[in-house]
Scaffold this active site. Structure first.
Site, PDB file in Angstrom:
ATOM      1  N   LYS A 178       0.847  -1.211   0.000  1.00 57.04           N
ATOM      2  CA  LYS A 178       0.000   0.000   0.000  1.00 57.04           C
ATOM      3  C   LYS A 178       0.875   1.250   0.000  1.00 57.04           C
ATOM      4  O   LYS A 178       0.676   2.156  -0.814  1.00 57.04           O
ATOM      5  CB  LYS A 178      -0.878   0.003   1.251  1.00 57.04           C
ATOM      6  CG  LYS A 178      -1.539   1.341   1.560  1.00 57.04           C
ATOM      7  CD  LYS A 178      -2.429   1.325   2.778  1.00 57.04           C
ATOM      8  CE  LYS A 178      -1.730   1.566   4.077  1.00 57.04           C
ATOM      9  NZ  LYS A 178      -1.430   2.970   4.414  1.00 57.04           N
ATOM     10  N   ASN A 179       1.847   1.297   0.912  1.00 63.19           N
ATOM     11  CA  ASN A 179       2.603   2.542   1.079  1.00 63.19           C
ATOM     12  C   ASN A 179       3.590   2.793  -0.044  1.00 63.19           C
ATOM     13  O   ASN A 179       4.028   3.917  -0.246  1.00 63.19           O
ATOM     14  CB  ASN A 179       3.300   2.559   2.450  1.00 63.19           C
ATOM     15  CG  ASN A 179       2.281   2.742   3.564  1.00 63.19           C
ATOM     16  OD1 ASN A 179       1.112   3.052   3.315  1.00 63.19           O
ATOM     17  ND2 ASN A 179       2.705   2.514   4.789  1.00 63.19           N
TER      18      ASN A 179
ATOM     19  N   ARG B  47      -4.032  11.022   4.226  1.00 62.62           N
ATOM     20  CA  ARG B  47      -2.943  11.983   4.365  1.00 62.62           C
ATOM     21  C   ARG B  47      -1.922  11.878   3.239  1.00 62.62           C
ATOM     22  O   ARG B  47      -1.269  12.843   2.891  1.00 62.62           O
ATOM     23  CB  ARG B  47      -2.233  11.769   5.705  1.00 62.62           C
ATOM     24  CG  ARG B  47      -3.117  11.884   6.916  1.00 62.62           C
ATOM     25  CD  ARG B  47      -2.297  11.873   8.144  1.00 62.62           C
ATOM     26  NE  ARG B  47      -1.471  13.060   8.193  1.00 62.62           N
ATOM     27  CZ  ARG B  47      -0.262  13.175   7.673  1.00 62.62           C
ATOM     28  NH1 ARG B  47       0.261  12.171   7.045  1.00 62.62           N
ATOM     29  NH2 ARG B  47       0.403  14.281   7.763  1.00 62.62           N
TER      30      ARG B  47
ATOM     31  N   CYS C 251      -4.304  12.985  12.462  1.00 68.71           N
ATOM     32  CA  CYS C 251      -5.126  11.779  12.436  1.00 68.71           C
ATOM     33  C   CYS C 251      -5.028  11.164  13.834  1.00 68.71           C
ATOM     34  O   CYS C 251      -4.396  11.717  14.731  1.00 68.71           O
ATOM     35  CB  CYS C 251      -4.641  10.816  11.357  1.00 68.71           C
ATOM     36  SG  CYS C 251      -3.139   9.967  11.797  1.00 68.71           S
TER      37      CYS C 251
ATOM     38  N   ARG D 198       0.763  14.831  12.732  1.00 69.99           N
ATOM     39  CA  ARG D 198       1.174  14.549  11.357  1.00 69.99           C
ATOM     40  C   ARG D 198       1.407  15.838  10.539  1.00 69.99           C
ATOM     41  O   ARG D 198       0.802  16.062   9.507  1.00 69.99           O
ATOM     42  CB  ARG D 198       0.139  13.677  10.651  1.00 69.99           C
ATOM     43  CG  ARG D 198      -0.322  12.440  11.389  1.00 69.99           C
ATOM     44  CD  ARG D 198       0.701  11.337  11.501  1.00 69.99           C
ATOM     45  NE  ARG D 198       1.123  10.749  10.263  1.00 69.99           N
ATOM     46  CZ  ARG D 198       0.510   9.748   9.635  1.00 69.99           C
ATOM     47  NH1 ARG D 198      -0.611   9.286  10.122  1.00 69.99           N
ATOM     48  NH2 ARG D 198       0.993   9.247   8.514  1.00 69.99           N
ATOM     49  N   PRO D 199       2.245  16.736  11.008  1.00 64.16           N
ATOM     50  CA  PRO D 199       2.502  17.970  10.238  1.00 64.16           C
ATOM     51  C   PRO D 199       3.191  17.648   8.912  1.00 64.16           C
ATOM     52  O   PRO D 199       3.666  16.525   8.697  1.00 64.16           O
ATOM     53  CB  PRO D 199       3.424  18.758  11.154  1.00 64.16           C
ATOM     54  CG  PRO D 199       4.064  17.751  12.028  1.00 64.16           C
ATOM     55  CD  PRO D 199       3.056  16.652  12.218  1.00 64.16           C
ATOM     56  N   VAL D 200       3.253  18.631   8.020  1.00 62.98           N
ATOM     57  CA  VAL D 200       3.924  18.440   6.721  1.00 62.98           C
ATOM     58  C   VAL D 200       5.030  19.480   6.536  1.00 62.98           C
ATOM     59  O   VAL D 200       5.453  19.743   5.404  1.00 62.98           O
ATOM     60  CB  VAL D 200       2.917  18.492   5.544  1.00 62.98           C
ATOM     61  CG1 VAL D 200       1.993  17.292   5.569  1.00 62.98           C
ATOM     62  CG2 VAL D 200       2.139  19.808   5.540  1.00 62.98           C
TER      63      VAL D 200
ATOM     64  N   LEU E 143       8.157  19.320   6.946  1.00 66.11           N
ATOM     65  CA  LEU E 143       9.371  18.821   6.278  1.00 66.11           C
ATOM     66  C   LEU E 143       9.166  18.749   4.762  1.00 66.11           C
ATOM     67  O   LEU E 143      10.099  18.986   3.980  1.00 66.11           O
ATOM     68  CB  LEU E 143       9.769  17.463   6.843  1.00 66.11           C
ATOM     69  CG  LEU E 143      10.150  17.464   8.331  1.00 66.11           C
ATOM     70  CD1 LEU E 143      10.371  16.047   8.835  1.00 66.11           C
ATOM     71  CD2 LEU E 143      11.392  18.324   8.579  1.00 66.11           C
TER      72      LEU E 143
ATOM     73  N   ASP F  15       4.736   0.705  12.123  1.00 72.78           N
ATOM     74  CA  ASP F  15       3.469   0.140  11.620  1.00 72.78           C
ATOM     75  C   ASP F  15       3.233  -1.288  12.086  1.00 72.78           C
ATOM     76  O   ASP F  15       2.177  -1.852  11.808  1.00 72.78           O
ATOM     77  CB  ASP F  15       3.430   0.185  10.084  1.00 72.78           C
ATOM     78  CG  ASP F  15       3.346   1.614   9.594  1.00 72.78           C
ATOM     79  OD1 ASP F  15       3.533   1.834   8.375  1.00 72.78           O
ATOM     80  OD2 ASP F  15       3.131   2.519  10.417  1.00 72.78           O
TER      81      ASP F  15
ATOM     82  N   ILE G 230       8.225   7.082  16.865  1.00 73.50           N
ATOM     83  CA  ILE G 230       7.898   7.768  15.610  1.00 73.50           C
ATOM     84  C   ILE G 230       6.678   8.666  15.754  1.00 73.50           C
ATOM     85  O   ILE G 230       6.698   9.821  15.339  1.00 73.50           O
ATOM     86  CB  ILE G 230       7.668   6.742  14.461  1.00 73.50           C
ATOM     87  CG1 ILE G 230       8.877   5.815  14.311  1.00 73.50           C
ATOM     88  CG2 ILE G 230       7.338   7.461  13.160  1.00 73.50           C
ATOM     89  CD1 ILE G 230      10.138   6.494  13.820  1.00 73.50           C
TER      90      ILE G 230
ATOM     91  N   ARG H 176      -8.648  -0.182   4.811  1.00 75.17           N
ATOM     92  CA  ARG H 176      -7.693   0.780   4.229  1.00 75.17           C
ATOM     93  C   ARG H 176      -6.394   0.093   3.855  1.00 75.17           C
ATOM     94  O   ARG H 176      -5.721   0.484   2.917  1.00 75.17           O
ATOM     95  CB  ARG H 176      -7.379   1.896   5.230  1.00 75.17           C
ATOM     96  CG  ARG H 176      -8.544   2.784   5.570  1.00 75.17           C
ATOM     97  CD  ARG H 176      -8.102   4.003   6.311  1.00 75.17           C
ATOM     98  NE  ARG H 176      -7.032   4.685   5.580  1.00 75.17           N
ATOM     99  CZ  ARG H 176      -6.477   5.834   5.979  1.00 75.17           C
ATOM    100  NH1 ARG H 176      -6.874   6.404   7.094  1.00 75.17           N
ATOM    101  NH2 ARG H 176      -5.524   6.415   5.288  1.00 75.17           N
TER     102      ARG H 176
END
Ligand code: EPZ
Length: 422
Positions: A22-23, A94, A118, A123-125, A127, A308, A330, A400
């Site tokens: 998936k990822n 996301r 979430c 979960r900032p962005v 970076l 995960d 993490i 998901r």
């Protein structure tokens, strides 16, 4: 909402085939925005997150063609007809932020809703935005959206990430393929999904080296071309199901499993007394009835223990012999499965980012609530070995990231059913 019902106590035997990651797909699919020619991906998993990414790309003008079995997806963005990724889709997943880098690199403009947090964290962005700014993008944050422009195209440079981020590495890597000059990305993520993206981009004509190490070097090119690429196996699906024989006892072979995708995880399984063996078709995991032993787990960026798989590992350690420590380094809020495991009789003490798990002989089945994707399968695993019936609610989380989870577990002898509720 659907429920998954598990009658605990069966040991598990048989074979499970691992599907595409998936990822990896959630980064490979936006790569189509980098070029006008078709990108064909094979070994694509049938998951709701993949459907969401397809829907998002279609709103940007990408033609999406999917084979009947869902495994082959051809994406063609002859031109990007809309440069705005709207909140109503981005909020659902996301990884939508991964259209930002390629759209900006291809057309010099992109407007993407900020994904927001979430269940597992803020979960900032920052970076992602840091890297694109370093490449000359002009960024404006307004009304919950980031508006990025690079009217003269992106420029190469040396970008040292202050901390490791999988998504930010992927956004920067895709953007750098069309940036003028040589871009050096430092302190990057090393996950197999990053390597898979680099391999696919190279097939599209990108000049990339160093993927899988802490530094990736990209020589910008004028244009990329179409390609065909087979998605790597899903190491998180693999690790999740490897815990089924570990928790319930038994012997299962995983076709398509590769130890090098989750070495740290396999090491921890073996440390806890579980046999992990490489076979001609993949991996085989067996547990001959003795309780697993307690271990100390610390989640880290690859090649460390994957965050995960932390929730799933906690399910196994809940019935291990001794006291285990799981340190989640993490994400700031990734222990929401713990209160649900406590309802099943687990003994877990959470202190900040650390969970102390005192193993008990058997858990007791109970009604529990899935809170996020990986927590949901943690509870299913716990139910496999529990006394009695476990009812997992809010199973849409599972869909998901796990294809046919009930079919796969029934196929190895687990007593699992899915109840469709209106
Ligand atoms: C990817 O998320 C995965 N998702 C996650 O899997 C996985 O848990 C995570 O990597 C870590 O391995 C996909 O690939 C679609 P990060 P990502 O950026 O890229 C912080 C699953 O269950 N951070 O490596 O979002 C962040 O808050 C999902 O399949 C910033 O501070 O993860 C986190 O604490 C869950 N600023 C840490 O870095 C940023 O700009 C690592 O996040 C970006 C991240």
């Amino acid at each position: 909402m659907d429920q998954i019902i598990i009658q605990g106590g069966n040991s598990v035997r048989g074979v499970i085939s691992v599907v595409g990651a998936k990822n990896a797909c959630l980064a490979l699919m936006p790569a189509t925005l980098l070029c006008a020619e078709p990108l064909t991906l094979t070994n694509v998993p049938r998951l709701s997150d993949i459907d969401t990414m397809m829907a998002l790309l279609q709103t940007l003008g990408v033609d999406v063609d999917r084979s009947d079995d869902g495994r082959v997806v051809t994406l063609s963005s002859a031109s990007i007809t809309n440069h705005v990724a709207h909140y109503d889709i981005v909020r659902k997943m996301r990884a939508s932020i991964l259209v930002l880098g390629p759209m900006l690199a291809r057309d010099g403009q992109a407007v993407v809703s900020l994904p927001g947090g979430c269940a597992i964290g803020a979960r900032p962005v920052n970076l992602h935005l840091f890297a694109l700014k370093e490449m000359g993008a002009e960024l404006e944050l307004k009304d919950g959206y980031v508006r990025a422009t690079a009217s003269r195209g992106l420029t190469a440079g040396r970008i040292e990430f202050p901390s490791v981020s999988v998504g930010a590495t992927e956004n920067a890597l895709m953007a750098a393929t069309l940036a003028r000059g040589t871009t050096v990305l430092g302190n990057v993520a090393r996950e197999p999904e990053i390597v898979d993206l680099a391999v696919c981009l190279r097939k599209m004509g990108a000049q990339i080296s160093g993927e899988g190490t802490g530094e990736i070097i990209v020589e910008g090119v004028d244009a990329l071309s179409g390609a065909e690429h087979t998605v790597i196996p899903d190491r998180i699906e693999l690790g999740t199901y490897m815990l089924a024989p570990a928790v319930a006892g038994g012997d299962v072979e995983f076709v398509g499993g590769r130890r090098n995708l989750l070495e740290a995880f396999c090491g921890k399984l073996e440390e806890s007394g579980i046999d992990v063996e490489e076979t001609a078709r993949g991996l085989r995991v067996s547990q001959s009835g003795c309780r697993p032993k307690a271990v100390h787990v610390v989640t880290e960026p690859f090649p460390g223990f994957p965050t995960d798989l932390q929730a799933q590992m906690m399910a196994m350690l809940s019935t291990a012999e001794g006291v285990s420590i799981l340190e989640e380094r993490i994400f700031e809020n990734r222990f929401m499965h713990a209160p649900e495991l406590l309802r099943m009789g687990a003994r877990i003490d959470i202190q900040g980012g650390s969970a102390r798990v005192t193993g008990v002989k058997r858990l007791k089945g109970a009604p529990v609530m899935a809170t996020d994707l990986r927590a949901s399968v943690s509870l299913i695993l716990a139910g496999l070995a529990a006394n009695g019936e476990t009812v997992v609610n809010r199973v849409y989380h599972v869909d998901r990231g796990y294809e046919q989870v009930v079919t796969k577990l029934k196929g190895i002898g687990a007593d699992v059913e899915r109840i469709q509720n209106s």
